[in-house]
Motif scaffolding. Structure first.
Motif, PDB file in Angstrom:
ATOM      1  N   UNK A  21       0.819  -1.214   0.000  1.00  0.00           N
ATOM      2  CA  UNK A  21       0.000   0.000   0.000  1.00  0.00           C
ATOM      3  C   UNK A  21       0.852   1.263   0.000  1.00  0.00           C
ATOM      4  N   UNK A  22       2.098   1.157  -0.383  1.00  0.00           N
ATOM      5  CA  UNK A  22       2.984   2.312  -0.434  1.00  0.00           C
ATOM      6  C   UNK A  22       3.733   2.574   0.855  1.00  0.00           C
ATOM      7  N   UNK A  23       3.592   1.715   1.839  1.00  0.00           N
ATOM      8  CA  UNK A  23       4.297   1.854   3.116  1.00  0.00           C
ATOM      9  C   UNK A  23       5.139   0.621   3.395  1.00  0.00           C
ATOM     10  N   UNK A  24       5.708   0.582   4.561  1.00  0.00           N
ATOM     11  CA  UNK A  24       6.494  -0.577   4.962  1.00  0.00           C
ATOM     12  C   UNK A  24       6.022  -1.057   6.321  1.00  0.00           C
ATOM     13  N   UNK A  25       6.215  -2.326   6.560  1.00  0.00           N
ATOM     14  CA  UNK A  25       5.914  -2.885   7.861  1.00  0.00           C
ATOM     15  C   UNK A  25       7.101  -2.648   8.775  1.00  0.00           C
ATOM     16  N   UNK A  26       6.892  -2.585  10.084  1.00  0.00           N
ATOM     17  CA  UNK A  26       8.036  -2.428  10.993  1.00  0.00           C
ATOM     18  C   UNK A  26       8.969  -3.631  10.889  1.00  0.00           C
TER      19      UNK A  26
END
Length: 105
Positions: A21-26
């Motif tokens: 979704x255009x982000x990253x997971x921690x």
């Protein structure tokens, strides 16, 4: 042995995988001993822009911190600072070795 007393601790969260979704997971979390000074000062970021820093952090040696990481600090009253670094710079001794890493949030 560190150059200055490192009585506080910070948690560095590395970026994880792309979440689609255009982000990253921690990603991986690393806890380090540090010296944190909560202050407001104008610093220059890696692009040459002036920004206001709310905390200056010193960690021992040359720390593995990047501009994509998230740094978390909680003070004695439970207030937290959770930001990406504005500026990361090694502090070198007279022999050229990295003694500390200075991080501005």
């Amino acid at each position: 042995m560190p150059l200055i007393p490192l009585k506080q601790s910070i948690t560095i969260t590395k970026p994880g995988e792309d979440d689609g979704w255009g982000g990253t997971t921690p990603g991986e979390e690393v806890e380090l001993s540090a010296r944190v000074t909560e202050t407001h000062e104008v610093v220059t970021n890696q692009h040459g822009d002036e920004m206001t820093s709310t905390a200056r952090i010193y960690v021992d040696g040359l720390a593995d911190v990047t501009y994509a990481d998230t740094v978390l600090y909680a003070d004695e009253l439970g207030r937290t600072i959770d930001k990406e670094p504005i500026s990361i710079a090694p502090v070198r001794g007279i022999a050229g070795a990295s003694l500390l890493t200075k991080i501005h949030l």
